[in-house]
Design a protein around this motif. Structure first.
Motif, PDB file in Angstrom:
ATOM      1  N   ALA A 277       0.851  -1.192   0.000  1.00 61.23           N
ATOM      2  CA  ALA A 277       0.000   0.000   0.000  1.00 61.23           C
ATOM      3  C   ALA A 277       0.883   1.236   0.000  1.00 61.23           C
ATOM      4  O   ALA A 277       1.859   1.313   0.751  1.00 61.23           O
ATOM      5  N   MET A 278       0.543   2.202  -0.862  1.00 60.10           N
ATOM      6  CA  MET A 278       1.294   3.448  -0.906  1.00 60.10           C
ATOM      7  C   MET A 278       0.917   4.312   0.298  1.00 60.10           C
ATOM      8  O   MET A 278      -0.260   4.523   0.579  1.00 60.10           O
ATOM      9  N   SER A 279       1.920   4.814   1.028  1.00 59.49           N
ATOM     10  CA  SER A 279       1.611   5.585   2.224  1.00 59.49           C
ATOM     11  C   SER A 279       2.836   6.347   2.706  1.00 59.49           C
ATOM     12  O   SER A 279       3.972   5.909   2.533  1.00 59.49           O
ATOM     13  N   HIS A 280       2.574   7.499   3.344  1.00 56.62           N
ATOM     14  CA  HIS A 280       3.618   8.233   4.071  1.00 56.62           C
ATOM     15  C   HIS A 280       3.678   7.780   5.528  1.00 56.62           C
ATOM     16  O   HIS A 280       4.580   8.181   6.253  1.00 56.62           O
ATOM     17  N   ASP A 281       2.711   6.978   5.952  1.00 56.30           N
ATOM     18  CA  ASP A 281       2.699   6.461   7.319  1.00 56.30           C
ATOM     19  C   ASP A 281       3.623   5.257   7.429  1.00 56.30           C
ATOM     20  O   ASP A 281       3.895   4.566   6.443  1.00 56.30           O
ATOM     21  N   ASN A 282       4.073   5.003   8.655  1.00 55.97           N
ATOM     22  CA  ASN A 282       4.915   3.844   8.917  1.00 55.97           C
ATOM     23  C   ASN A 282       4.720   3.467  10.379  1.00 55.97           C
ATOM     24  O   ASN A 282       5.073   4.238  11.279  1.00 55.97           O
ATOM     25  N   ARG A 283       4.135   2.311  10.625  1.00 53.17           N
ATOM     26  CA  ARG A 283       3.767   1.920  11.983  1.00 53.17           C
ATOM     27  C   ARG A 283       4.969   1.698  12.894  1.00 53.17           C
ATOM     28  O   ARG A 283       4.812   1.550  14.106  1.00 53.17           O
ATOM     29  N   ASN A 284       6.144   1.654  12.321  1.00 57.61           N
ATOM     30  CA  ASN A 284       7.351   1.474  13.133  1.00 57.61           C
ATOM     31  C   ASN A 284       7.817   2.775  13.783  1.00 57.61           C
ATOM     32  O   ASN A 284       8.786   2.764  14.545  1.00 57.61           O
ATOM     33  N   TYR A 285       7.114   3.883  13.477  1.00 57.49           N
ATOM     34  CA  TYR A 285       7.489   5.191  14.022  1.00 57.49           C
ATOM     35  C   TYR A 285       6.234   5.894  14.531  1.00 57.49           C
ATOM     36  O   TYR A 285       5.124   5.614  14.075  1.00 57.49           O
ATOM     37  N   ARG A 286       6.420   6.805  15.476  1.00 54.03           N
ATOM     38  CA  ARG A 286       5.280   7.500  16.073  1.00 54.03           C
ATOM     39  C   ARG A 286       4.509   8.298  15.036  1.00 54.03           C
ATOM     40  O   ARG A 286       3.286   8.275  14.978  1.00 54.03           O
ATOM     41  N   ASP A 287       5.229   9.043  14.208  1.00 57.12           N
ATOM     42  CA  ASP A 287       4.622   9.828  13.144  1.00 57.12           C
ATOM     43  C   ASP A 287       5.692  10.166  12.122  1.00 57.12           C
ATOM     44  O   ASP A 287       6.834   9.699  12.223  1.00 57.12           O
ATOM     45  N   TYR A 288       5.314  10.965  11.144  1.00 53.04           N
ATOM     46  CA  TYR A 288       6.241  11.327  10.063  1.00 53.04           C
ATOM     47  C   TYR A 288       7.497  12.005  10.609  1.00 53.04           C
ATOM     48  O   TYR A 288       8.624  11.650  10.263  1.00 53.04           O
ATOM     49  N   ASP A 289       7.314  13.003  11.483  1.00 51.62           N
ATOM     50  CA  ASP A 289       8.450  13.738  12.015  1.00 51.62           C
ATOM     51  C   ASP A 289       9.361  12.840  12.838  1.00 51.62           C
ATOM     52  O   ASP A 289      10.585  12.976  12.810  1.00 51.62           O
ATOM     53  N   ASP A 290       8.771  11.908  13.580  1.00 49.91           N
ATOM     54  CA  ASP A 290       9.568  10.972  14.377  1.00 49.91           C
ATOM     55  C   ASP A 290      10.417  10.094  13.459  1.00 49.91           C
ATOM     56  O   ASP A 290      11.589   9.826  13.745  1.00 49.91           O
ATOM     57  N   ARG A 291       9.824   9.641  12.357  1.00 50.56           N
ATOM     58  CA  ARG A 291      10.583   8.818  11.406  1.00 50.56           C
ATOM     59  C   ARG A 291      11.759   9.572  10.820  1.00 50.56           C
ATOM     60  O   ARG A 291      12.886   9.061  10.757  1.00 50.56           O
TER      61      ARG A 291
END
Length: 561
Positions: A277-291
């Motif tokens: 699935a195309m996404s800017h989210d990543n469950r391995n990180y709290r949010d985009y800025d955290d990643r």
């Protein structure tokens, strides 16, 4: 006979399906060599085809398809309705083993001979149909009012290759599938925008299930060259038929690959492929800025996409209407980039991520060897010249290059270990040539620039990519990736945020209200403190990381606490 066309967009997001019913097309045709049609008819009574019969049937269909493709009067002579003035001087299509295999799989699935995996990627524009005679195809697609487009490079994308698949159902009907695709850069051949060898090289990797480290290095080099061919061409979006931002900047420095950006982009590409699935989210990180912070690229800009071919990016971003901006320094100047690609084991789709890093404060943007070095337009002082230009940026975390300023003081040329990579960040140990440490952070608006000491006054604007800093530099006010107004510490940890989907905040000259707006000037959030006493007031960020709004007498009327 039934015909269908299924065409995926460049980024693999939108699917358009056309369908029609038409009478069967049998017998000789004055526009086609009769022997090819006769051979296809000779196979009608067979329950299945041998490999040799399948090969000859594909050769016959290719000849029929090319007889139509190379005849610009074909649809006019057939007395059809649409697109009677066809392109001339097209190159003939060639058969592709890859497209043949994909078309055969689809044909067998349509005939009920096999079950296709859900979400199977289609590597191009696909037409399908069913009929009692194999001779109905590809003529049936060519004379339809929907499925004819790929034959003549109509519908938005040129093609240079085709594959055919055919299988007979238990009911005695032939299911026939054609897939057309651009495997050699046909869409750019006449535009002269890209070196087609890079596009062909990317296409050659598309059939691989996994990539080696060496493959990734080659792919990133090709993508970088394609990205820079567009970046240095101010006519690119006009020639590509794009609609927005057609007057592009000129004389931009070329992008350079950044090791940290490559790694961060690969992390997100791998994640997208794992979830299909195309996404800017990543469950391995709290949010985009955290990643971005944990991957050592805070403040980075990101684009994601998926497609069936590796050659579709970064061109898809550059010709599209959303993710083209970083390529031409629109909104935020960048000059470092990283790319990540990964294939989904489930669907076979390729997932892409690009990460661009904003120009850091005090960083010198080096031209490629054939061009002279250029100073960072956001540097607070005139930094010394770089003795040897670079084409690949050093990895984040390495000791930055230092050079002597005229006064003998040291100035950082590339703040690689800076906790924020935005264009207005000043490293805490950066010194000006007179030996004084800068107070606060430079504040830039579009069209004007100046220095403020951690506050905005009447008419002041903070854009995405700009920073309003506390006097000691410990906190900064930004507009983050999600369009929120946010206060972060020096490590990028968020302390406070408000609003969303904004592009800039403004201390309004008319009434003193401090408001967040989107690019269309639609209000998203505000302090709602306005009036005669507020017009000559201010907004400032304290050393405690508190944003406060003051009236004209310096009295606090609102705070983020």
């Amino acid at each position: 006979m039934e015909c269908h066309l299924n065409r995926s967009s460049l980024a693999g997001i939108v699917f358009i399906i056309f369908s029609l019913s038409a009478g069967s097309i049998r017998g000789a045709d004055q526009l086609h060599e009769p022997s090819n049609i006769a051979y296809l008819q000779s196979l009608n009574d067979k329950k299945s085809l041998t490999n040799e019969e399948l090969k000859q049937a594909r050769d016959a269909m290719l000849k029929i398809n090319n007889e139509a493709r190379l005849n610009s009067d074909y649809r006019k002579l057939k007395t059809l309705k649409n697109d009677l003035n066809l392109p001339s001087n097209l190159d003939p299509l060639v058969l592709s083993d890859k497209l043949n295999e994909a078309a055969q799989e689809q044909a067998e699935g349509a005939a009920g001979l096999k079950r296709l995996p859900r979400g199977t990627a289609i590597p191009g524009a696909m037409a399908s149909g069913t009929a009692a005679s194999l001779a109905d195809f590809p003529i049936g697609w060519q004379v339809s009012e929907s499925t004819y487009r790929p034959t003549w490079n109509l519908g938005g994308k040129a093609v240079d290759s085709v594959g055919f698949g055919m299988a007979k159902s238990a009911a005695g009907q032939w299911s026939v599938v054609a897939i057309w695709a651009d495997l050699g850069g046909a869409q750019f051949k006449d535009l002269g925008l890209h070196d087609l060898e890079n596009i062909k090289k990317l296409t050659s990797f598309s059939d691989k299930a996994t990539l080696t480290a060496e493959d990734l290095t080659t792919i990133r080099a090709c993508m970088l060259q394609i990205n820079n061919e567009a970046r240095t061409n101010p006519e690119y979006r006009k020639k590509m038929g794009s609609t927005a931002d057609l007057d592009l900047p000129k004389d931009l420095e070329k992008l350079v690959l950044d090791e940290a950006a490559n790694k961060a982009a690969q992390v997100q590409a791998d994640y997208q492929a794992s979830t299909d699935a195309m996404s800017h989210d990543n469950r391995n990180y709290r949010d985009y800025d955290d990643r971005m912070l944990k991957l050592n690229v805070p403040g980075a800009l990101e684009a994601c996409a998926f497609s069936s071919s590796l050659s579709d990016m970064p061109i898809g971003w550059m010709k599209g209407e959303t993710h083209y901006r970083p390529t031409w320094n629109i909104d935020i100047p960048v000059h470092r980039v990283g790319y990540g690609v990964a294939k989904s084991a489930r669907s076979g789709r390729w997932y892409f991520t690009a990460i661009w890093l904003p120009v850091a404060k005090g960083e010198i943007v080096a031209k490629t060897p054939e061009q002279p070095a250029q100073k960072d337009p956001f540097a607070p002082t005139s930094p010394p010249a770089v003795t040897s230009p670079v084409t690949v940026a050093p990895a984040a975390g390495k000791t930055p290059t230092e050079a002597a300023a005229p006064s003998g003081e040291k100035i950082r040329l590339a703040a690689e270990d800076a906790p924020y990579r935005g264009k207005n960040y000043i490293p805490q140990d950066l010194k000006t040539v007179d030996g004084k440490k800068p107070h606060g952070i430079d504040y830039f608006t579009r069209g004007q620039s100046g220095t403020v000491e951690s506050e905005l006054t009447k008419g002041g604007i903070l854009h995405m990519g700009d920073i309003l800093g506390s006097p000691d530099g410990g906190y900064r006010l930004i507009i983050n990736f999600n369009g929120k107004l946010a206060i972060t510490d020096a490590k990028g940890k968020e302390k406070w945020s408000a609003g969303g989907d904004g592009t800039h905040v403004e201390y309004q000259a008319g009434d003193g209200n401090f408001c967040l707006y989107d690019k269309k000037k639609v209000w998203k959030w505000g302090t709602q403190k306005f009036g005669p006493n507020m017009v000559d007031g201010s907004v400032r960020l304290t050393n405690d990381g508190v944003l406060e709004q003051l009236d004209k007498d310096g009295k606090r009327v609102w705070a983020s606490e």
